[in-house]
Design a protein around this motif. Structure first.
Motif, mmCIF file in Angstrom:
data_model
loop_
_atom_site.group_PDB
_atom_site.id
_atom_site.type_symbol
_atom_site.label_atom_id
_atom_site.label_comp_id
_atom_site.label_asym_id
_atom_site.label_seq_id
_atom_site.Cartn_x
_atom_site.Cartn_y
_atom_site.Cartn_z
ATOM 1 N N TYR A 5 0.813 -1.223 0.000
ATOM 2 C CA TYR A 5 0.000 0.000 0.000
ATOM 3 C C TYR A 5 0.845 1.271 0.000
ATOM 4 O O TYR A 5 0.357 2.335 0.388
ATOM 5 C CB TYR A 5 -0.950 0.059 1.206
ATOM 6 N N SER A 6 2.091 1.193 -0.430
ATOM 7 C CA SER A 6 2.995 2.329 -0.226
ATOM 8 C C SER A 6 3.829 2.652 -1.455
ATOM 9 O O SER A 6 4.230 1.755 -2.205
ATOM 10 C CB SER A 6 3.925 2.032 0.958
ATOM 11 N N LEU A 7 4.104 3.948 -1.613
ATOM 12 C CA LEU A 7 5.057 4.427 -2.614
ATOM 13 C C LEU A 7 6.359 4.875 -1.967
ATOM 14 O O LEU A 7 7.193 5.511 -2.610
ATOM 15 C CB LEU A 7 4.444 5.608 -3.388
ATOM 16 N N LEU A 8 6.542 4.519 -0.706
ATOM 17 C CA LEU A 8 7.707 4.997 0.039
ATOM 18 C C LEU A 8 9.014 4.674 -0.677
ATOM 19 O O LEU A 8 9.958 5.472 -0.649
ATOM 20 C CB LEU A 8 7.718 4.383 1.440
ATOM 21 N N HIS A 9 9.076 3.528 -1.332
ATOM 22 C CA HIS A 9 10.315 3.117 -2.001
ATOM 23 C C HIS A 9 10.679 4.019 -3.171
ATOM 24 O O HIS A 9 11.795 3.947 -3.685
ATOM 25 C CB HIS A 9 10.199 1.674 -2.485
ATOM 26 N N THR A 10 9.749 4.882 -3.589
ATOM 27 C CA THR A 10 10.018 5.784 -4.712
ATOM 28 C C THR A 10 10.421 7.184 -4.242
ATOM 29 O O THR A 10 10.779 8.017 -5.075
ATOM 30 C CB THR A 10 8.788 5.909 -5.625
ATOM 31 N N PHE A 11 10.358 7.454 -2.954
ATOM 32 C CA PHE A 11 10.615 8.792 -2.422
ATOM 33 C C PHE A 11 12.052 8.913 -1.911
ATOM 34 O O PHE A 11 12.679 7.914 -1.559
ATOM 35 C CB PHE A 11 9.632 9.112 -1.292
ATOM 36 N N PRO A 12 12.570 10.135 -1.846
ATOM 37 C CA PRO A 12 13.951 10.328 -1.376
ATOM 38 C C PRO A 12 14.130 9.867 0.073
ATOM 39 O O PRO A 12 13.344 10.221 0.952
ATOM 40 C CB PRO A 12 14.160 11.844 -1.510
ATOM 41 N N ARG A 13 15.169 9.087 0.284
ATOM 42 C CA ARG A 13 15.513 8.613 1.627
ATOM 43 C C ARG A 13 16.933 9.053 1.948
ATOM 44 O O ARG A 13 17.821 8.991 1.098
ATOM 45 C CB ARG A 13 15.410 7.092 1.715
ATOM 46 N N PHE A 14 17.146 9.502 3.182
ATOM 47 C CA PHE A 14 18.458 9.982 3.605
ATOM 48 C C PHE A 14 18.853 9.335 4.930
ATOM 49 O O PHE A 14 18.004 8.895 5.709
ATOM 50 C CB PHE A 14 18.447 11.504 3.798
#
Length: 263
Positions: free
Chosen positions: A98-107
């Motif tokens: 249920y997530s698009l987190l893997h497509t967002f910038p991570r630092f």
């Protein structure tokens, strides 16, 4: 981008502990101040926001919401001097359901066991504007309670609605007075999110399991059903004579007013 793939649970060997007994609250506050100084409004969402509103749940990454149109600017800012000496981009471990987190910038903070993600406001389904924020006692910006609750109802995020309801002790009456419960959850948002999810992962027999439901549900029924079942979520090990929800004891006040260094 760094090839670091360690989870926040395992950490990176040799990293220092983050501030506030490892929670990293002061470092995250500094990041929000950097973004705000650059004219990028931001607020804390996701698990950290639920913790702010009283839920007892484990956090991995902090999630910092910025206006969708400012996502690239915010990411580029943290990659540029002098901040590139403090933060390094890194990969997400895997797609989450249920997530698009893997497509967002991570630092990750260099040399510190602390990770954070930049989240576009369209994914959080809220207007990322200062008028919609409140500050924790540690100074961090969070969406106002009614703004955050509305975003969860509009996206039919049932698990997180339950966490919020149980953390704050919210009622059917509170929902009727503070939320727009007319109509159904946002189906267009769900369809657009699913399109992005499908474009971000290889098509397999299991890839559809990552997508959110596109079925319409009455927002009032979503809210009322979750509120009415609050006592059913109290763990069997907890006395209902002591706990009014799984996160709140009887007579406890607003968790936002407590001295807490982790939000």
């Amino acid at each position: 981008m760094s090839d670091i793939k360690y989870s926040t649970i395992l950490g990176v060997p040799g990293d220092a502990q983050a501030s506030c007994n490892g929670h990293g609250t002061l470092e995250i506050l500094e990041i929000t101040q950097i973004l705000e100084s650059a004219g990028i409004p931001c607020c804390i969402v996701g698990i950290s926001a639920l913790k702010y509103f009283g839920a007892w749940i484990m956090r991995n990454d902090w999630e910092i919401c910025v206006p969708t149109e400012s996502l690239d600017k915010a990411s580029a800012l943290l990659k540029s001097a002098p901040y590139d000496n403090m933060y390094e981009p890194c990969q997400h471990e895997r797609p989450h359901i249920y997530s698009l987190l893997h497509t967002f910038p991570r630092f990750k903070l260099k040399g510190v066991d602390l990770w954070f993600d930049l989240i576009p406001s369209e994914d959080s389904h809220l207007a990322c504007e200062p008028v919609n924020f409140e500050r924790s006692r540690m100074g961090l910006p969070y969406p106002k309670l009614e703004i955050f609750a509305q975003s969860l109802v509009d996206t039919n995020s049932a698990v997180r609605i339950a966490d919020l309801v149980d953390g704050m002790g919210l009622t059917e009456e509170w929902g009727s007075q503070n939320l727009d419960l007319s109509g159904t959850n946002d189906i267009v948002w769900a369809q657009q999110k699913n399109k992005r999810i499908s474009e971000s992962v290889p098509e397999t027999t299991n890839s559809l399991m990552l997508q959110v439901s596109e079925a319409p549900f009455s927002k009032k029924e979503i809210w009322d059903d979750i509120v009415r079942s609050s006592d059913q979520r109290i763990d069997l090990a907890c006395s209902k004579e002591v706990y009014v929800t799984r996160f709140r004891s009887r007579g406890s006040g607003d968790p936002r007013l407590l001295e807490r260094n982790f939000v």
